[in-house]
Design an enzyme around this catalytic site. Structure first.
Site, PDB file in Angstrom:
ATOM      1  N   TYR A  42       0.859  -1.179   0.000  1.00 16.42           N
ATOM      2  CA  TYR A  42       0.000   0.000   0.000  1.00 16.42           C
ATOM      3  C   TYR A  42       0.907   1.244   0.000  1.00 16.42           C
ATOM      4  O   TYR A  42       2.111   1.148  -0.215  1.00 16.42           O
ATOM      5  CB  TYR A  42      -0.958  -0.049   1.188  1.00 16.42           C
ATOM      6  CG  TYR A  42      -1.976  -1.161   1.067  1.00 16.42           C
ATOM      7  CD1 TYR A  42      -2.860  -1.192  -0.008  1.00 16.42           C
ATOM      8  CD2 TYR A  42      -2.041  -2.190   2.013  1.00 16.42           C
ATOM      9  CE1 TYR A  42      -3.790  -2.212  -0.144  1.00 16.42           C
ATOM     10  CE2 TYR A  42      -2.966  -3.210   1.883  1.00 16.42           C
ATOM     11  CZ  TYR A  42      -3.835  -3.219   0.803  1.00 16.42           C
ATOM     12  OH  TYR A  42      -4.741  -4.235   0.664  1.00 16.42           O
ATOM     13  N   ARG A 100       2.452  -1.921  11.396  1.00 17.15           N
ATOM     14  CA  ARG A 100       2.484  -3.221  10.723  1.00 17.15           C
ATOM     15  C   ARG A 100       3.487  -3.137   9.582  1.00 17.15           C
ATOM     16  O   ARG A 100       3.351  -2.303   8.677  1.00 17.15           O
ATOM     17  CB  ARG A 100       1.106  -3.596  10.189  1.00 17.15           C
ATOM     18  CG  ARG A 100       1.045  -5.042   9.711  1.00 17.15           C
ATOM     19  CD  ARG A 100      -0.346  -5.496   9.353  1.00 17.15           C
ATOM     20  NE  ARG A 100      -0.437  -6.946   9.467  1.00 17.15           N
ATOM     21  CZ  ARG A 100      -1.460  -7.665   9.029  1.00 17.15           C
ATOM     22  NH1 ARG A 100      -2.494  -7.077   8.455  1.00 17.15           N
ATOM     23  NH2 ARG A 100      -1.462  -8.975   9.175  1.00 17.15           N
ATOM     24  N   CYS A 151     -10.288 -22.867  11.377  1.00 18.05           N
ATOM     25  CA  CYS A 151     -10.003 -22.251  10.084  1.00 18.05           C
ATOM     26  C   CYS A 151      -9.133 -23.205   9.285  1.00 18.05           C
ATOM     27  O   CYS A 151      -8.109 -23.688   9.784  1.00 18.05           O
ATOM     28  CB  CYS A 151      -9.279 -20.918  10.275  1.00 18.05           C
ATOM     29  SG  CYS A 151      -8.650 -20.233   8.723  1.00 18.05           S
ATOM     30  N   CYS A 205     -17.378 -16.737   6.105  1.00 18.21           N
ATOM     31  CA  CYS A 205     -16.479 -17.845   6.441  1.00 18.21           C
ATOM     32  C   CYS A 205     -17.083 -19.148   5.966  1.00 18.21           C
ATOM     33  O   CYS A 205     -18.296 -19.358   6.094  1.00 18.21           O
ATOM     34  CB  CYS A 205     -16.253 -17.885   7.957  1.00 18.21           C
ATOM     35  SG  CYS A 205     -15.215 -19.266   8.514  1.00 18.21           S
ATOM     36  N   GLU A 226     -24.872 -42.746   5.690  1.00 19.88           N
ATOM     37  CA  GLU A 226     -23.776 -42.602   4.728  1.00 19.88           C
ATOM     38  C   GLU A 226     -23.526 -43.968   4.095  1.00 19.88           C
ATOM     39  O   GLU A 226     -23.264 -44.945   4.792  1.00 19.88           O
ATOM     40  CB  GLU A 226     -22.511 -42.111   5.425  1.00 19.88           C
ATOM     41  CG  GLU A 226     -21.233 -42.174   4.590  1.00 19.88           C
ATOM     42  CD  GLU A 226     -21.344 -41.467   3.247  1.00 19.88           C
ATOM     43  OE1 GLU A 226     -21.130 -42.134   2.210  1.00 19.88           O
ATOM     44  OE2 GLU A 226     -21.679 -40.271   3.238  1.00 19.88           O
TER      45      GLU A 226
END
Length: 649
Positions: free
Chosen positions: A171, A219, A342, A360, A411
Site C-alpha cells: 500500500y 504493521r 479455520c 467464512c 452414509e
C-alpha cells in the site's frame, strides 16, 4: 493450561487482558460513508465476547480524496464520524477487550472510481484496481502524514485504545519502503533513511495529535518475497529498529507485498502452521518493544508454544476468529475440540463478491451476526433424516440436533466425509481433515445417530416417519454427453480415480481437461517427477482456473510449472477417440488433434440424486436438497446450504 496465552500483556502504557489479538481484515460491513452499521458492531462484539484481548479493526480510511480502497470501509477522515467510532468502542469495552484502529492509505491500489482526485504513490505505478498512480509531491506526502495524525486523534476521541499504522503489503507507505516501487531521487528515495522518512513523519504527526501515551503500533512487511529486487529481513529489521527509536510502542510483523506471485501475506491452505515464525523471532531478538505477529496460528497450544519460545509477545490471527469468534473462550475453558477450525481455504476473501462482505466457509454466521435470530429450540424430538455425510450433510445434521430435533444420518460409504475425504487426499490439503474431524465431533456431541455403510431404501426411510429429510447425497464427476466418444473411449477417466489411487498412471501422455482446483490438483499428482508423465492441462476459458481465488490458484500452478506441466487455454475438448483427442480453439473454432494415452475429465460434478425428489416428498416429509446434491459448489456453499436448511426446518 495456557498460562502465557492468558497472561496480561502491555503495549506502551496499555494493559491487554491476554496475548490473543484479532488482526485486521476488511469486513465491508460499514455504511457507504464509513460509519458503523449494526452488522459491523455485532461482528466485532462477537469476537470481544469470545475473549480476544485486542481487536485491530479493518483498514480505516484517512484520506477521502485519494485513499479509498473499498465502497464500504471504515472512515476516520471526517470529524462527524467520531460518534460512530465511539459506538464500536462502547460495544467491545464491556467485555474487557481493547481495540485499535488500523490506519492506512492504499496509494496506487486505491479504487479510481471511488476517489475524486488522481492516485498517488512513491513513484508512478499501476495498482490492483487498475488505477494509474503518479509520484506524490513532497507537499502531498506532508499532507498525508498530517491526515494520519488527525485520523488517530479522531479515533482517540472516540475512545479507542490505540492505533496501528499499516505500512506493509504494497500500500502507500510500503511503496516508499520498497526499492521495487520507490525510484525517487529526492529526500524520500534512495537510502533507507530517506525511504522511511514518511514513517517518521507519521509517527511525529500522531504523537503531536494524540500525545506520547496513546499506544502506537506499526504493521511492517519484514520480507517482501518478490525476488532479488525486493528488500529482505535484514532491511525489515532495520526499519523496525528505526520505528522503536522514534517511539513506536509495538511492531506487527507481516510479510510480502501483493505483487509477489505467491501470497505470503494471507496464506492459502498449502502453508503449514507457523511457517513464518522466524520473521517475528528475528524482530523480537533485535527490538525491546512488544512484537505481535500472524504466523498462521490455528490452535491455542501452538500459540502458547510460540510465546514460550520467545517468538512473539502477542499471537495474532484474523481468520482463526472468523471461523470461531469464541476461540479464546474455548481455549481458556479447555474445550479445544469444540473450536471451529479455520482451514485457510480463502473463502473469506473469495466469496466477497457473492456475499458483499466478509464471510467464512466453516462458520455461516460470520458477517451475519446481527441478522440471524437466536437458534430456536423447537425440534421437540421430531425426526430428521440426513442422507449423506459430506460437509452439507454433517453441518445440517448437527445444526438440526442443536434445535432439538432427533437426527439420523445415513452414509453409504464405510467412512464419513463424502467429498471432504476426496479433497483431503489431494496434495498439501491436510487442513480439510480438520474440518471433517470438527463436523463429526459436533455431530456426536449433539447426539446425531451416525450410520455408515448404509444407503437406506425409500421403504426404510418411510418406516422412520421423518419430519424432514436433508438430501445431501452429493455429486459425481461430470462426463458431458456433448463431447463425442466420452462414453466409449478407453482413454477417459475422472479425478476421483487418480486422487484415490484407483489408477496409478506412469510414463504416459495425459491430458487433464478443466483447470478448476480439482483439475489442477489432479495434474499435480500426475506430474510428480516419480511418475514420469507428460501432462497437458486444457482449459476452455481464456485463463487458467477461472473463478478460482488467486492465492489458491497460484499455490498449485507454481508447482505445476516446476513439474513442466503445459497449459493450453481457449481450448474446448470436442471428441475423444481410441488413442487421441480433438479440441477446438474457443475463439476461432480451428480444430486440433492431439495423441495421448489418457484423458482426465475434471469438469465439475453432477448431482448424484439416487432418490427422486418426488419420491422423497411422497413420504410426507419436508425435503431439502443441499450441497452438491442441489448444485455443484465448494465447501463454503455446502456448509452454508446445510446450515440454512437446518434453520429452515
Amino acid at each position: 493450561m495456557y498460562d502465557l496465552l492468558f497472561s496480561p500483556g502491555k503495549i506502551g502504557g496499555l494493559t491487554l487482558p491476554n496475548r490473543i489479538a484479532m488482526t485486521a481484515a476488511s469486513a465491508s460491513l460499514s455504511q457507504p460513508d464509513g460509519t458503523m452499521t449494526e452488522d459491523m458492531l455485532a461482528y466485532y462484539e462477537a469476537r470481544a465476547k469470545g475473549g480476544v484481548g485486542l481487536i485491530i479493526t479493518e483498514m480505516v480510511c484517512v484520506d477521502e480524496d485519494r485513499g479509498v480502497l473499498f465502497p464500504r470501509e471504515l472512515n476516520a477522515a471526517r470529524e462527524e464520524n467520531i460518534p460512530s467510532f465511539r459506538r464500536l468502542a462502547d460495544r467491545v469495552h464491556p467485555h474487557g477487550t481493547k481495540i485499535f484502529a488500523q490506519l492506512f492509505h492504499p496509494g496506487a491500489n486505491a479504487d479510481p472510481k471511488l476517489n475524486p482526485l488522481d492516485l498517488i504513490s512513491a513513484s508512478p505505478a499501476r495498482g490492483k484496481k487498475r488505477g494509474q498512480a503518479r509520484a506524490a509531491t513532497e507537499e502531498e506526502i506532508h499532507a498525508i502524514a498530517a491526515k494520519f495524525g488527525q485520523a488517530a486523534r479522531r479515533v482517540q476521541e472516540a475512545g479507542f485504545d490505540g492505533v496501528e499504522v499499516h505500512a506493509g503489503h504494497h500500500y502507500f507507505l510500503h511503496s516508499f519502503l520498497s526499492p521495487v516501487t520507490n525510484h525517487r531521487t529526492d529526500g524520500y528515495g534512495g537510502s533507507l533513511e530517506n525511504r522511511t522518512r514518511i514513517l517518521r513523519e507519521i509517527v511525529e504527526a500522531i504523537r503531536a495529535a494524540c500525545g506520547r501515551d496513546f499506544p502506537l503500533m506499526f504493521r511492517i512487511s519484514l520480507e517482501e518475497y518478490i525476488g532479488k529486487d525486493g528488500y529482505h529481513a535484514d532491511t525489515g529489521i532495520k526499519i523496525c529498529q528505526m520505528l522503536e527509536g522514534w517511539g513506536v510502542d509495538a511492531i506487527n510483523v507481516t510479510a510480502s507485498g501483493t505483487d509477489s506471485k505467491l501470497s505470503q501475506s494471507v496464506e492459502p491452505m498449502y502453508y503449514p502452521q507457523g511457517w513464518r515464525k522466524h520473521l517475528a523471532k528475528a524482530v523480537k531478538g533485535t527490538v525491546s518493544i512488544p512484537v505481535l505477529s500472524v504466523a498462521l496460528i490455528r490452535d491455542p497450544a501452538y500459540a502458547e508454544k510460540l510465546l514460550r519460545e520467545g517468538v512473539l509477545d502477542f499471537a495474532g490471527s484474523v481468520r482463526t476468529h472468523l471461523a470461531d469468534p469464541n476461540w479464546a473462550a474455548k481455549a481458556r475453558a479447555g474445550q479445544e475440540e469444540d473450536i471451529l477450525p479455520c482451514i485457510s481455504c480463502m473463502a473469506c476473501f473469495a466469496k466477497y463478491d457473492q456475499a458483499g462482505h466478509i464471510t467464512c466457509a466453516v462458520n455461516p454466521e460470520t458477517g451475519y451476526e446481527a441478522q440471524l435470530p437466536p437458534l430456536p429450540q423447537d425440534g421437540a424430538g421430531r425426526l430428521v433424516v440426513v442422507l449423506g455425510s459430506g460437509p452439507a450433510g454433517l453441518e445440517g445434521a448437527w445444526m438440526a440436533a442443536r434445535r432439538g430435533f432427533r437426527v439420523v444420518l445415513f452414509e453409504k460409504a464405510p467412512q464419513l466425509g463424502g467429498q471432504l475425504r476426496l479433497a483431503m487426499a489431494t496434495p498439501r490439503k491436510e487442513k480439510v481433515g480438520w474440518l471433517l474431524e470438527s463436523l463429526v465431533h459436533r455431530c456426536r456431541q449433539a447426539g446425531v445417530n451416525l450410520r455408515t455403510g448404509w444407503a437406506p431404501t425409500l421403504e426404510e426411510i418411510q418406516a422412520l416417519h421423518p419430519y424432514a429429510i436433508l438430501d445431501a447425497t452429493g455429486g459425481r464427476p461430470s462426463l458431458p454427453a456433448s463431447i463425442q466418444g466420452v462414453g466409449e473411449s478407453p482413454l477417459v477417466c475422472t479425478p476421483v480415480e487418480i486422487i484415490t489411487g484407483q489408477l496409478d498412471l506412469r510414463e504416459e501422455s495425459i491430458v487433464v481437461v478443466g483447470s478448476g482446483m480439482t483439475g489442477l490438483e489432479t495434474a499435480e499428482i500426475l506430474s510428480h517427477r516419480d511418475r514420469n508423465n507428460a501432462v497437458l492441462v486444457l482449459e476452455a476459458a481464456p485463463r487458467v482456473a477461472p473463478g478460482v481465488y488467486g492465492s489458491n490458484r497460484n499455490g498449485v500452478t507454481w508447482v505445476l510449472e516446476g513439474n513442466n506441466v503445459v497449459f493450453l487455454t481457449n481450448r474446448t475438448l470436442t471428441k475423444v477417440g481410441q488413442d487421441r483427442i480433438w479440441f477446438a480453439d474457443s475463439q476461432t473454432g480451428e480444430e486440433y488433434v492431439y495423441p495421448c494415452d489418457r484423458v482426465v475429465l475434471a469438469l465439475g460434478t453432477t448431482p448424484t440424486r439416487p432418490y427422486a425428489l418426488e419420491d422423497l416428498q411422497a413420504l410426507g416429509a419436508k425435503v431439502f436438497r443441499v450441497g452438491d446434491a442441489a448444485q455443484s459448489g465448494q465447501v463454503w456453499d455446502a456448509v452454508h446450504d446445510g446450515y440454512h436448511a437446518a434453520r429452515s426446518l
